[in-house]
Design a protein around this motif. Structure first.
Motif, short mmCIF file in Angstrom:
data_model
loop_
_atom_site.label_atom_id
_atom_site.label_comp_id
_atom_site.label_asym_id
_atom_site.label_seq_id
_atom_site.Cartn_x
_atom_site.Cartn_y
_atom_site.Cartn_z
N ASP A 26 0.86 -1.19 0.00
CA ASP A 26 0.00 0.00 0.00
C ASP A 26 0.89 1.23 0.00
OD1 ASP A 26 -2.80 -1.18 0.55
OD2 ASP A 26 -1.57 -2.05 2.16
N PRO A 27 0.40 2.33 -0.58
CA PRO A 27 1.13 3.58 -0.44
C PRO A 27 1.15 4.00 1.03
CG PRO A 27 -0.58 3.73 -2.16
CD PRO A 27 -0.83 2.47 -1.39
N ASN A 29 0.04 5.93 4.01
CA ASN A 29 -1.33 6.45 4.14
C ASN A 29 -1.63 6.84 5.58
OD1 ASN A 29 -2.93 4.01 5.48
ND2 ASN A 29 -1.54 3.15 3.93
N ASP A 51 0.02 18.41 6.27
CA ASP A 51 1.47 18.29 5.98
C ASP A 51 2.10 17.15 6.78
OD1 ASP A 51 1.44 20.56 4.28
OD2 ASP A 51 1.51 21.88 6.04
N TRP A 62 6.04 -0.26 5.88
CA TRP A 62 5.57 -0.05 4.51
C TRP A 62 6.04 -1.15 3.56
CZ3 TRP A 62 1.95 3.09 5.45
CH2 TRP A 62 2.10 4.11 6.38
N ARG A 109 5.76 10.51 3.27
CA ARG A 109 4.51 11.26 3.39
C ARG A 109 3.38 10.47 2.76
NH1 ARG A 109 8.61 14.93 2.51
NH2 ARG A 109 8.69 16.64 4.03
N PRO A 110 2.15 10.68 3.23
CA PRO A 110 1.01 10.00 2.62
C PRO A 110 1.02 10.17 1.10
CG PRO A 110 0.30 11.11 4.61
CD PRO A 110 1.72 11.52 4.38
N GLY A 111 0.82 9.07 0.43
CA GLY A 111 0.84 9.06 -1.03
C GLY A 111 2.13 8.51 -1.61
N ASP A 112 3.22 8.51 -0.84
CA ASP A 112 4.47 7.93 -1.33
C ASP A 112 4.29 6.43 -1.58
OD1 ASP A 112 5.90 10.29 -1.29
OD2 ASP A 112 6.79 9.93 0.68
N GLU A 113 4.81 5.97 -2.68
CA GLU A 113 4.81 4.55 -2.99
C GLU A 113 6.25 4.04 -2.90
OE1 GLU A 113 2.84 3.72 -6.64
OE2 GLU A 113 0.89 4.50 -5.93
N VAL A 145 11.65 5.82 -2.86
CA VAL A 145 10.46 6.35 -3.50
C VAL A 145 10.92 6.83 -4.87
CG1 VAL A 145 8.66 8.12 -3.49
CG2 VAL A 145 9.29 6.97 -1.36
#
Length: 302
Positions: A26-27, A29, A51, A62, A109-113, A145
């Motif tokens: 998962d990214p 989140n 932020d 992760w 950060r949220p959204g990083d894969e 990332v």
């Protein structure tokens, strides 16, 4: 195979990949960050809001595969499993995680894969520990990332042959705490006498032994020897947790003596599930070892 030959074979795995082009399931989140912070009790405001960043120590979270295995996607390289198989063949069939080290390059950060590669960084010479003899295996995982390195995770295990343990001596019953207030009681037990305190002022009997009368507060007292007759006033059956020198399940009883005071003890000579409230019992003294004798009770049968 001798130690030198085994070590050379193990060292050949250093530098070989354990996972290639893995990706997180998962990214990064906000819900996982919230759960982590709640579990850790971490209220740092940096982990909330528009932020928000992820706690750095979540780095491994992760890339963990959970029940699905190593990593969310990507190639699992066979070298790591081969290395563990070699150690199994050498008798190092047990494993324990020992420690990890993490280096953080920039916050997630949220959204990083995330993506990652894992390499077998080192295999130690044979080491002897309290657990047994074996080898420490360290892997290094680089987390990215895109092309950017965001952190490094080193994880170390010990693959070992469990040490043979000597048979433990039988556990002794816990020793009673003897002090100036109850020493006379334990002297009586050694003589196979169950002594009760009797207030010198109001003649109230008391047990366990206390420095003063519960009824009138008088500090003066003498003793009366109990007849040993009583009934089970209440009881509990202990199943868990186990204690040394005791084999659960067993009953712990509260016996009301004929003199009117109550004592916590054992009922011996019968199964724990046969103990009943109101059951008549009689005192006896049981010697558990060279130092310990305890008052116990046995059912009175017709």
């Amino acid at each position: 195979m001798d130690d030198d030959g085994l070590h050379a074979r193990l060292k050949a795995y250093e530098g070989r990949p354990a996972a290639v082009a893995g990706t997180g399931r998962d990214p990064v989140n906000a819900p996982m960050i919230r759960h982590w912070c709640e579990a850790m009790g971490d209220g740092n405001p940096a982990y909330t809001g528009p932020d928000a960043i992820a706690p750095p120590t979540m780095l491994q979270a992760w890339i963990m595969g959970g029940l699905g295995g190593l990593g969310g996607h990507g190639g699992r390289a066979p070298a790591y499993e081969e290395l563990l198989a070699v150690l199994d063949e050498a008798g190092c069939t047990a494993v324990v995680a020992t420690d990890c080290e993490q280096e953080y390059v920039r916050p997630l950060r949220p959204g990083d894969e995330v993506a990652f590669d894992t390499v077998i960084e080192s295999v130690s010479e044979r080491k002897t520990t309290k657990l047994g003899t074996g080898h420490f295996v360290t892997t290094r995982t680089d987390v990215r990332v895109g092309p950017e390195l965001v952190g490094t995770h080193r994880f170390r295990i010990l693959k070992y042959a469990p040490a043979r343990r000597r048979a433990a001596p039988p556990e002794r019953r816990p020793r009673p705490v003897v002090n100036r207030d109850n020493a006379g009681f334990w002297e009586g037990v050694r003589e196979h006498r169950l002594l009760l305190q009797r207030c010198a002022s109001c003649a109230a009997l008391r047990f366990p032994w206390l420095p003063g009368c519960q009824s009138c507060g008088c500090p003066e007292w003498d003793t009366v020897e109990a007849s040993g007759e009583g009934t089970v006033f209440s009881y509990v059956v202990l199943h868990h947790p186990p204690f040394p020198a005791f084999e659960p399940p067993y009953a712990v009883v509260l016996v009301e003596l004929a003199e009117g005071v109550r004592i916590v003890s054992d009922v011996v000579g019968m199964p724990y599930d046969k103990v009943r409230i109101g059951m008549p019992v009689r005192l006896e003294f049981r010697r558990y070892d060279d130092e310990l004798t305890l008052p116990v009770f046995r059912e009175v049968t017709a």
